[in-house]
Design an enzyme around this catalytic site. Structure first.
Site, PDB file in Angstrom:
ATOM      1  CG  ASP A   2      25.228  17.887  26.348  1.00  0.00           C
ATOM      2  OD1 ASP A   2      26.325  17.697  26.916  1.00  0.00           O
ATOM      3  OD2 ASP A   2      24.887  18.993  25.889  1.00  0.00           O
ATOM      4  NE  ARG A   6      25.541  21.291  30.748  1.00  0.00           N
ATOM      5  CZ  ARG A   6      24.644  21.165  29.777  1.00  0.00           C
ATOM      6  NH1 ARG A   6      23.572  21.937  29.778  1.00  0.00           N
ATOM      7  NH2 ARG A   6      24.807  20.262  28.827  1.00  0.00           N
ATOM      8  CG  HIS A  19      31.981  11.860  32.115  1.00  0.00           C
ATOM      9  ND1 HIS A  19      31.098  12.414  31.205  1.00  0.00           N
ATOM     10  CD2 HIS A  19      33.057  12.692  32.147  1.00  0.00           C
ATOM     11  CE1 HIS A  19      31.619  13.531  30.721  1.00  0.00           C
ATOM     12  NE2 HIS A  19      32.805  13.737  31.281  1.00  0.00           N
ATOM     13  CB  SER A  47      31.397  14.379  19.250  1.00  0.00           C
ATOM     14  OG  SER A  47      32.147  15.415  19.852  1.00  0.00           O
ATOM     15  CG  LEU A 113      18.466  -2.626  21.274  1.00  0.00           C
ATOM     16  CD1 LEU A 113      17.325  -1.743  20.766  1.00  0.00           C
ATOM     17  CD2 LEU A 113      18.847  -2.191  22.699  1.00  0.00           C
ATOM     18  NE  ARG A 174      25.278  23.180  20.961  1.00  0.00           N
ATOM     19  CZ  ARG A 174      25.358  24.159  21.880  1.00  0.00           C
ATOM     20  NH1 ARG A 174      24.765  25.327  21.653  1.00  0.00           N
ATOM     21  NH2 ARG A 174      26.019  23.987  22.994  1.00  0.00           N
TER      22      ARG A 174
HETATM   23  C1  IPE Z   1      28.384  14.104  28.315  1.00  0.00           C
HETATM   24  O1  IPE Z   1      28.105  15.338  28.820  1.00  0.00           O
HETATM   25  C2  IPE Z   1      28.812  14.104  26.873  1.00  0.00           C
HETATM   26  C3  IPE Z   1      30.108  13.417  26.639  1.00  0.00           C
HETATM   27  C4  IPE Z   1      31.005  13.917  25.813  1.00  0.00           C
HETATM   28  C5  IPE Z   1      30.436  12.164  27.317  1.00  0.00           C
HETATM   29  P1  IPE Z   1      29.119  16.574  28.888  1.00  0.00           P
HETATM   30  O2  IPE Z   1      30.457  16.103  29.331  1.00  0.00           O
HETATM   31  O3  IPE Z   1      29.101  17.300  27.568  1.00  0.00           O
HETATM   32  O4  IPE Z   1      28.425  17.424  30.016  1.00  0.00           O
HETATM   33  P2  IPE Z   1      28.213  19.006  30.082  1.00  0.00           P
HETATM   34  O5  IPE Z   1      27.631  19.446  28.766  1.00  0.00           O
HETATM   35  O6  IPE Z   1      29.549  19.604  30.350  1.00  0.00           O
HETATM   36  O7  IPE Z   1      27.254  19.167  31.206  1.00  0.00           O
HETATM   37 MG    MG Z   2      28.043  18.895  26.849  1.00  0.00          MG
END
Ligand code: IPE
Ligand code: MG
Length: 220
Positions: A2, A6, A19, A47, A113, A174
């Site tokens: 995550d 940001r 990304h 997700s 792995l 979380r």
């Molecule tokens: C990556 O981070 C998670 C994915 C769904 C690829 P986010 O896209 O949730 O980044 P934030 O939380 O907005 O910073």
């Molecule tokens: Mg996020």
């Protein structure tokens, strides 16, 4: 994984760039896992709930996923990495599904792995699909132990070792519908580091913390 959005926003860049940088962190995490002797690594890439993001972001993530898989598969295979994907494949683009199946088949005999990518994955989805399948297999007189082992075998993570360590980057505390059943006795590591900044040292720090835990599994 995550914090990509940001990371980009802090730099006045589009989320997409975050990304892209996240992809680099994935490579480092895989290398770190191998260096640390980790047996299995599961990455939460997308997700069940991420489908509700704006269509252009969903498309960007899907394209990033298919391009990365296409570009990295040879190298992953050369490094003896076994790939597996967990999640609800039905909503995924056909191209992605075909690539995933081919990657799983090609790397099935690899041992170094186990790399598991959770895509279109939700812990609740996993439990529900397992329940649906186990009810078809287990009859009414199936005893509790037999039901539990049939249930475990129906989970998408069947064949992976028990989950030891959960790492969440990006500052939230979380679980967000990750491996709900499998997390029962995992050690939980939360870090404010945003995913694109997650380094081999960050990985090693989490593993070192894990190694210091006294795990009692309900005993004394
Ligand atoms: C990556 O981070 C998670 C994915 C769904 C690829 P986010 O896209 O949730 O980044 P934030 O939380 O907005 O910073
Ligand atoms: Mg996020």
């Amino acid at each position: 994984m995550d914090g990509n959005g940001r990371w980009a926003q802090q730099r006045m860049l589009p989320r997409t760039v975050g990304h892209q940088r996240g992809r680099r962190a994935v490579r480092l995490a895989i290398e770190a896992a191998i260096e640390q002797g980790v047996e299995a690594l599961t990455l939460f890439a997308f997700s069940s709930e991420n489908w509700a993001r704006p269509a252009d972001e969903v498309n960007t993530l899907m394209t990033l996923f298919t391009t990365t898989l296409r570009q990295e598969l040879d190298e992953l295979h050369e490094h003896d990495i076994r790939l597996r994907f967990i999640g609800d494949r039905r909503p995924l683009p056909a191209e992605a599904r075909e690539l995933m199946e081919a990657a799983e088949l090609r790397t099935a005999g690899n041992q170094r792995l186990q790399l598991c990518i959770a895509i279109s994955y939700g812990g609740r989805w996993d439990i529900l699909q397992a329940a649906r399948r186990v009810n078809e297999i287990c009859s009414q007189d199936c005893d509790d132990a037999a039901y539990e082992s049939a249930f475990e075998a129906a989970l998408s993570t069947h064949g992976l070792p028990p989950l030891d360590l959960f790492i969440r980057t990006g500052g939230e505390r979380r679980v967000s519908n990750f491996l709900l059943w499998q997390l029962a006795y995992a050690e939980l590591w939360f870090t404010d580091t945003l995913w694109p900044d997650f380094s081999k040292d960050s990985f090693a720090e989490a593993v070192a913390w894990f190694a210091s835990r006294d795990r009692r599994f309900g005993r004394i």
